[in-house]
Write an enzyme that holds these catalytic residues in place. Structure first.
Site, PDB file in Angstrom:
ATOM      1  N   LYS A  65      10.637 -14.166  57.197  1.00 23.17           N
ATOM      2  CA  LYS A  65      11.332 -15.150  56.403  1.00 23.17           C
ATOM      3  C   LYS A  65      10.406 -16.257  55.892  1.00 23.17           C
ATOM      4  CE  LYS A  65      13.027 -18.383  58.577  1.00 23.17           C
ATOM      5  NZ  LYS A  65      13.705 -19.420  59.360  1.00 23.17           N
ATOM      6  N   THR A  66       9.647 -16.804  56.818  1.00 25.92           N
ATOM      7  CA  THR A  66       8.775 -17.910  56.438  1.00 25.92           C
ATOM      8  C   THR A  66       7.717 -17.425  55.446  1.00 25.92           C
ATOM      9  OG1 THR A  66       9.086 -18.713  58.671  1.00 25.92           O
ATOM     10  CG2 THR A  66       7.443 -19.821  57.340  1.00 25.92           C
ATOM     11  N   ASP A 253      15.436 -23.570  53.497  1.00 17.59           N
ATOM     12  CA  ASP A 253      15.199 -22.771  54.691  1.00 17.59           C
ATOM     13  C   ASP A 253      16.419 -22.883  55.606  1.00 17.59           C
ATOM     14  OD1 ASP A 253      13.873 -21.234  56.504  1.00 17.59           O
ATOM     15  OD2 ASP A 253      12.677 -22.871  57.340  1.00 17.59           O
ATOM     16  N   GLU A 254      16.653 -21.899  56.432  1.00 14.21           N
ATOM     17  CA  GLU A 254      17.746 -21.938  57.423  1.00 14.21           C
ATOM     18  C   GLU A 254      19.074 -22.364  56.782  1.00 14.21           C
ATOM     19  OE1 GLU A 254      17.148 -20.762  60.313  1.00 14.21           O
ATOM     20  OE2 GLU A 254      15.235 -21.477  61.132  1.00 14.21           O
ATOM     21  N   GLN A 284      22.264 -15.948  62.918  1.00 20.63           N
ATOM     22  CA  GLN A 284      21.560 -16.931  63.739  1.00 20.63           C
ATOM     23  C   GLN A 284      22.141 -18.327  63.554  1.00 20.63           C
ATOM     24  OE1 GLN A 284      17.242 -16.529  64.447  1.00 20.63           O
ATOM     25  NE2 GLN A 284      17.306 -15.003  62.817  1.00 20.63           N
ATOM     26  N   ARG A 632      14.135 -13.026  70.338  1.00 23.03           N
ATOM     27  CA  ARG A 632      12.894 -13.786  70.509  1.00 23.03           C
ATOM     28  C   ARG A 632      11.814 -12.912  71.130  1.00 23.03           C
ATOM     29  NH1 ARG A 632      13.383 -16.239  66.815  1.00 23.03           N
ATOM     30  NH2 ARG A 632      15.260 -15.004  66.590  1.00 23.03           N
TER      31      ARG A 632
END
Length: 847
Positions: A65-66, A253-254, A284, A632
């Site tokens: 994503k980043t 973002d997010e 998430q 994670r």
DNA sequence: GGTCTAGCCATTTTT
DNA sequence: TGGCTAGACC
């Protein structure tokens, strides 16, 4: 980004020529070949290259994503579609913003310096607000209050309204107001029913009063940083149009974490160009309880018709087993857009997701730390190991255990640097120096260190400040010229007032780091801690030094204060190899080779309160949390539950979490308990009443399985609670053992017994005794609050009445007297009983 | 004005 | 169980 200085005026962008010849030529020079597009998968590439029009990137965990976000920015710049200052990139945390900056810098070189609009919602909001503060009745040098200040302010307002503080705690009001602000509501448009729900129907009025107080203090809270900006944009189309023109491309973002206010904010900006790219993962979304609207992401296509939705499902992080476990679990949620993660890597030899149980939480901690030591002996880095808990009270047992073993660990999250009492005190001194109108800061330190200025004296100052409509510091300056206060209080307050005057005068002429040190020394604050004999005093002094050091990175005291109010995080030292302990919430966005997930028990996870308060939605958010936890892990995930856990001091039998049975059999391995207590429920199992049986049923099956295989191992002494036994266990030379079952048999190999118990114990770098964290948290000094409607308030005349020489007046303390001399608002009065005094006119009335 | 004690309450957290 | 707060008390 935070730390930015308010800049005067607004420089409009020169005529934009997106993708124009000159722009492209310039870009081509700086960026000869777009190597940044190499090694991307087709979806990622599409998400990067589709720069015009609304785009929603649904990026599953570990799908890059980043990378997409940063490369997209690089692409926009490289193709000359916009200049750095024309891109708005918003994140939620400073950490995310920082990382993005670094990664863009890496991609495109130095030009990232020119990306002034990459930052958190709040940092960008602050920047905009400083430019147009006057449009909402603030000055551009407004202060940003933190939660502590807000709370004190609300307390004062509740008192002023004559509301019973016990019945209506300020905390609750704070949470109401916070919720309203999250939803973009100002006092005028909150639903009437909600306005009435607090303080005998006064909720709305209190909110209004709070906002009014903020305005007089020239202050905002965090919510205002967004709300004021929304208001400005709504009311001043010309201002809005400026920003709409400026931000040719918007990236978020997010996105699943945005609340309504942030949504409104974005929509206003994006309305014009519609070049908005939101990246997020509905699976998430774990911040619903603080106002995040999953709906924002679920509704994106509706809000931006014609939006392109791109799914990133190719996972680069975890093994097949881990992905399968997470996917299977999250598939039990109904409200989701639906994504399935997959990996192209072959993980044939990978470990399955392990599920293990323990008799109680203590054994859970012991077993997990044994396992960690085993991993460490096998050459695994502690940095690559994390323990993710649902609630922070779970950390304690792990910390205790790690301290006993001398195993380095760090708690991520936890109490933050800038929230420590000594740091906040120091900052309050600096704030009062820079902002003499900052009453909250002044109040905080007026009697720290102790100066004999208690409630009584403060009330006097407050009364005068209110009567005159001046800040506390100014009122203090006036009152010390009189004999209102007792001589002792008067002289020490005068000393303080003079100090502030002096420091303020030096603000311009002295390096701010020097001045900061001088302030702390001259105020007696440093000395206060030097004389403090308690165990934590040296640490606090060290923190103050650190504060001064960190100040060097900023050009002035005000610039530093801005940074502090927006950036409340501190970096952990990554160079130290230590186990990471944190909550599931703070683990979002991180990854580790090995992840331990303890406490999967009904009531704890899913948390009972989430179920009670959130119903099905609450359960689904808990499940997303579980999903976050599992994803994670890169190589190894171990899930644990304890049959008994101490909650609020008393032991309670617990039922395995329903989430356990939502994991896919083929990818899960049930691990034998090593405990010679007998794993899940030897005795307790039979006692268990089917309370909450609807939920209990699934976990039951798992429990049966575990029971069947749960009693075999039991290395010597592994069940011992005894410390001495424990140390004995640690003697070297214990034989090889299997992976889990007999881990407690001896922690021989790597670490020796007693002698090395403290090895690697670096007091500066990680938390030492667990007591430090729990027994000695931020004890805040209690300062006298504002007392409204007190004796003083009554004796204060509201207007500045003028008195004539010879007139008879009454003073609350000194009684009746005759005015001898009038000098502005200062009166010299011969009191019949108290003699000649100098007082302020607002302290006397006509009898 | 500072210290002691009884009573209350007890996820998750960023800005 | 234990930490924090408010109010009583010295």
């Amino acid at each position: 980004m935070a730390g930015s200085q308010p800049r005067p005026g607004f420089e409009p962008a020169p005529p934009p020529r997106p993708g124009g010849i000159a722009a492209r030529a310039a870009a081509a020079r700086a960026m000869p070949a777009p190597t940044y597009l190499d090694n991307l998968n087709p979806e990622q590439r599409e998400a990067i290259v589709t720069i015009d029009g609304p785009v929603l990137v649904l990026a599953g965990a570990g799908t890059g994503k980043t990378r997409v976000l940063t490369t997209r920015i690089a692409h926009i710049l490289a193709t000359g579609h916009a200049r750095p200052s024309e891109i708005l990139a918003v994140t939620f945390t400073n950490k995310a913003a920082r990382e993005m900056k670094e990664r863009i810098a890496h991609l495109i070189g130095e030009r990232v310096e020119g990306m002034p609009w990459l930052g958190t919602f709040h940092a960008i909001g602050t920047k905009v607000l400083r430019r147009h503060a006057e449009l909402v009745g603030l000055r551009s040098d407004f202060t940003i209050l933190d939660t502590d200040d807000q709370l004190r302010l609300m307390k004062q307002i509740i008192q002023a309204e004559g509301i019973d503080e016990k019945r209506w705690p300020a905390r609750q009001l704070a949470s109401f107001i916070d919720t309203w602000k999250n939803r973009g509501l100002d006092p005028d448009n909150i639903p009437p029913l909600e306005a009435k729900a607090f303080g005998n129907g006064k909720g709305g009025d209190l909110y209004r009063a709070y906002q009014a107080r903020l305005k007089t203090l020239n202050a905002t809270d965090f919510g205002d940083l967004l709300l004021h900006v929304i208001k400005i944009w709504q009311r001043h189309p010309d201002v809005l149009a400026d920003y709409q023109r400026r931000f040719r491309y918007i990236l978020v973002d997010e996105y699943q974490d945005t609340n309504v206010a942030q949504y409104l904010w974005l929509r206003l900006l994006a309305m014009q160009t519609k070049n908005v790219c939101c990246v997020g993962d509905d699976d998430q979304s774990i911040y619903g309880w603080r106002g995040a609207e999953v709906d924002n992401i679920l509704r994106f296509e509706h809000d931006f018709p014609g939006a392109k939705v791109i799914r990133l499902e190719r996972n680069y992080r975890s093994t097949t087993h881990i992905l399968a476990a997470a996917s299977h679990l999250i598939a039990h949620n109904e409200s989701r857009l639906g994504k399935t993660l997959f990996t192209e890597k072959n993980h044939d030899d990978a470990e399955k997701v392990a599920v293990a149980s323990s008799w109680d939480s203590e054994e859970e901690a012991r077993s997990i730390s044994d396992e960690i030591e085993r991993l460490q002996r096998d050459g695994h880095k502690l940095n690559e190991i994390a323990i993710l808990v649902r609630a922070s009270f779970q950390m304690r047992e792990f910390e205790d255990r790690f301290v006993t073993l001398g195993l380095p660990y760090r708690v991520v999250g936890g109490p933050r640097f800038y929230e420590r009492a000594e740091i906040r005190d120091a900052l309050a001194y600096f704030r009062t120096t820079c902002q003499p109108a900052d009453d909250l800061a002044f109040e905080r330190i007026v009697n720290v260190p102790k100066r004999g200025l208690g409630d009584a004296s403060l009330q006097q100052v407050h009364g005068l400040a209110r009567a005159r409509g001046v800040p506390l510091l100014a009122a203090a300056g006036l009152i010390v010229e009189t004999e209102e206060l007792k001589p002792k209080a008067r002289s020490s307050l005068k000393g303080l007032v003079d100090s502030f005057t002096r420091w303020r005068a030096q603000l311009e002429h002295m390096p701010h780091t020097d001045l900061a040190g001088i302030i702390l020394d001259e105020s007696g604050y440093t000395e206060m801690w030097q004389n403090d004999r308690s165990a934590e005093a040296p640490g606090r002094l060290e923190n103050l030094k650190e504060l001064l050091r960190s100040m060097e990175d900023y050009e002035s005291l005000p610039a530093f204060l801005e940074h502090v109010s927006l950036v409340m995080d501190t970096e952990n030292d990554p160079s130290l190899d230590a186990v990471n302990v944190m909550t599931l919430h703070s683990a979002k966005g991180l990854e580790f080779d090995t992840v331990f997930l303890p406490g999967w028990e009904e009531g704890l996870f899913p948390h009972q309160r989430a179920l009670d308060e959130g119903g099905r939605a609450g359960l689904e958010e808990e499940r997303r949390l579980a999903y976050v936890g599992i994803t994670r892990a890169k190589k190894r995930a171990q899930i644990w539950f304890a049959s008994n856990r101490r909650i609020h001091g008393s032991w309670q039998t617990s039922i395995p979490s329903r989430f356990l049975d939502e994991l896919p059999e083929p990818h899960v391995e049930v691990i034998e308990s090593k405990s010679n207590y007998g794993g899940y429920g030897r005795s307790r199992f039979d006692q268990m009443e089917p309370f909450g049986s609807t939920y209990a049923t699934p976990g039951w099956q798992r429990a049966q399985k575990l029971k069947a295989g749960g009693r075999t191992a039991g290395g010597y002494g592994s069940s011992s609670d005894d410390y001495a036994q424990d140390e004995y266990d640690r003697a070297p030379g214990e034989a090889q053992r299997g992976r889990f079952g007999d881990a407690a048999g001896g922690r021989g190999g790597g670490r020796g017994g007693f002698g090395e118990a403290g090895r690697g114990f670096d007091h500066d770098s990680y938390r030492t005794p667990a007591r430090d964290r729990w027994g000695n948290p931020l004890r805040e000094k209690k300062l006298g609050g504002v007392i409204e409607g007190s004796l003083v308030a009554k004796s204060v005349s509201t207007g500045a009445a003028t008195y004539a020489v010879g007139e008879r007046v009454f003073h609350q303390k000194f009684g009746i007297g005759s005015v001898i001399e009038v000098e502005g608002n200062k009166l010299t009065i011969d009191f019949d009983r108290a003699g000649r005094k100098r007082v302020l006119d607002s302290f006397v009335t006509r009898p």
